[in-house]
Write an enzyme that holds these catalytic residues in place. Structure first.
Site, PDB file in Angstrom:
ATOM      1  NE  ARG A  53      -3.561   2.104   2.879  1.00  0.00           N
ATOM      2  CZ  ARG A  53      -4.833   2.243   2.522  1.00  0.00           C
ATOM      3  NH1 ARG A  53      -5.426   1.289   1.840  1.00  0.00           N
ATOM      4  NH2 ARG A  53      -5.526   3.325   2.847  1.00  0.00           N
TER       5      ARG A  53
ATOM      6  CG  HIS B 226      -8.307   1.183  -3.040  1.00  0.00           C
ATOM      7  ND1 HIS B 226      -7.686   0.009  -2.650  1.00  0.00           N
ATOM      8  CD2 HIS B 226      -8.900   1.678  -1.913  1.00  0.00           C
ATOM      9  CE1 HIS B 226      -7.878  -0.187  -1.360  1.00  0.00           C
ATOM     10  NE2 HIS B 226      -8.618   0.808  -0.885  1.00  0.00           N
TER      11      HIS B 226
ATOM     12  CD  GLN C 280     -13.184  -0.498  -0.655  1.00  0.00           C
ATOM     13  OE1 GLN C 280     -12.433  -0.420   0.300  1.00  0.00           O
ATOM     14  NE2 GLN C 280     -14.420  -0.998  -0.560  1.00  0.00           N
TER      15      GLN C 280
ATOM     16  CG  ASP D 228     -13.336   7.727  -1.257  1.00  0.00           C
ATOM     17  OD1 ASP D 228     -13.381   7.586  -0.016  1.00  0.00           O
ATOM     18  OD2 ASP D 228     -12.345   7.395  -1.930  1.00  0.00           O
TER      19      ASP D 228
ATOM     20  CB  CYS E 267     -13.966   2.601   0.162  1.00  0.00           C
ATOM     21  SG  CYS E 267     -13.058   4.159   0.122  1.00  0.00           S
TER      22      CYS E 267
ATOM     23  NE  ARG F  76     -10.289  -3.791   0.879  1.00  0.00           N
ATOM     24  CZ  ARG F  76      -9.546  -2.762   1.299  1.00  0.00           C
ATOM     25  NH1 ARG F  76     -10.125  -1.630   1.664  1.00  0.00           N
ATOM     26  NH2 ARG F  76      -8.227  -2.862   1.356  1.00  0.00           N
TER      27      ARG F  76
END
Length: 308
Positions: free
Chosen positions: A107, A134, A137, A225, A266, A294
């Site tokens: 990450r 991402h 996700q 988001d 998310c 996830r």
């Protein structure tokens, strides 16, 4: 070598198999405690390096728990532990880590770090997030939608706000899973043209609509988001709030979508900014199923990378 770097770089058949495997894995765990190992232990004898240049809650916990449930072990490394690209090249770090571990999840900020790691590693590399995309996700998001509403193919997804890295992976997913996506947000924050073009070339209907009330009409899924990053200055936060305020997802906006439309985020969310608590805690919200998934989606991704 089977990496998982981005949704558009993975074959649609493999993506479908990952989502299906995630569903199977989740169903198999019903009634078990969180610490109970999976009946199937594909990671026994495997060590997975989890590298975090960017801080994380869901990514760190879900990958760590997922590896352990499948019988493997994790080594969690922070950016300060690694000093990636400082003193030792990323390529050399990738070569060294490949002698110690069986898989790497990273990450990070710059996409080039991920790509160089994957180029020189002799073990699978998974994109846990970059500033550009991402994918893990969105695999969880596709799983969550299908868990509640069936196949996502042909559905209308509306993204409200900033055309950021999560939005980019939604566009990749539109191409691979064959759904349509409408972006509604200020022109300064549009998604990259390359991502829009990729989805359109694949046959997905990708629209940009500045009026959020018009954008969400007929939507099967509405997604938001955060508007700001933890690294943004106060002046940047204020400027972005001013730009994005009219794109808040609230009860009035959700009423413009289909009656059975879902809402996703998310997380972490800034309540009463990009989305109201009434929507987050309302009947259409699936944000906590999304967060749980996830775990299941990433377990399926790891199995895919190791050919398990």
């Amino acid at each position: 070598m089977t990496h998982f770097l981005d949704i558009h770089k993975t074959d649609p058949t493999a993506l479908r198999a990952i989502v299906d495997q995630a569903m199977v894995t989740k169903n198999a765990r019903k009634g078990l405690s969180k610490a109970t190992p999976d009946a199937d232990q594909p990671l026994v004898g495997h060590m997975v390096a989890l590298i975090f240049e960017k801080p994380s809650t869901r990514t760190r916990v879900s990958f760590d728990v997922g590896v352990r449930q499948m019988g493997g072990e994790t080594m969690v490394l922070s950016g300060t532990d690694m000093q990636l690209g400082h003193g030792e090249t990323i390529a050399d770090t990738a070569r060294v880590l490949s002698r110690y571990v069986d898989m790497i999840m990273i990450r990070t900020f710059d996409e080039s770090v991920l790509l160089e790691m994957a180029e020189y590693a002799d073990v699978p590399v998974i994109n846990g997030l970059t500033d550009r995309t991402h994918p893990c996700q969105i695999m969880a998001d596709v799983m969550t939608y299908e868990e509640h509403r069936g196949p996502i193919k042909g559905k209308k997804v509306v993204w409200c706000g900033d055309g950021n890295n999560v939005c980019a992976s939604f566009l990749h997913a539109a191409a691979q899973f064959e759904f349509d996506l409408t972006f509604t947000g200020p022109a300064q924050l549009d998604p990259e043209d390359a991502f829009i073009g990729l989805a359109r070339k694949a046959g997905s209907r990708i629209q940009i609509e500045r009026d959020p009330d018009v954008a969400v009409q007929g939507a099967d899924l509405v997604v938001a988001d955060t508007w700001v990053s933890m690294h943004d200055s106060q002046s940047t936060k204020e400027r972005r709030h001013n730009m994005l305020r009219s794109y808040q997802v609230n009860e009035t906006l959700m009423k413009q979508a289909k009656p059975d439309a879902l809402f996703m985020h998310c997380l972490p969310a800034h309540r009463e900014e990009e989305v109201t608590s009434a929507v987050m805690d309302g009947a259409q919200s699936v944000i906590f199923d999304e967060a749980e998934n996830r775990l299941h989606a990433q377990k399926a991704i790891m199995r895919h990378c190791l050919g398990k």
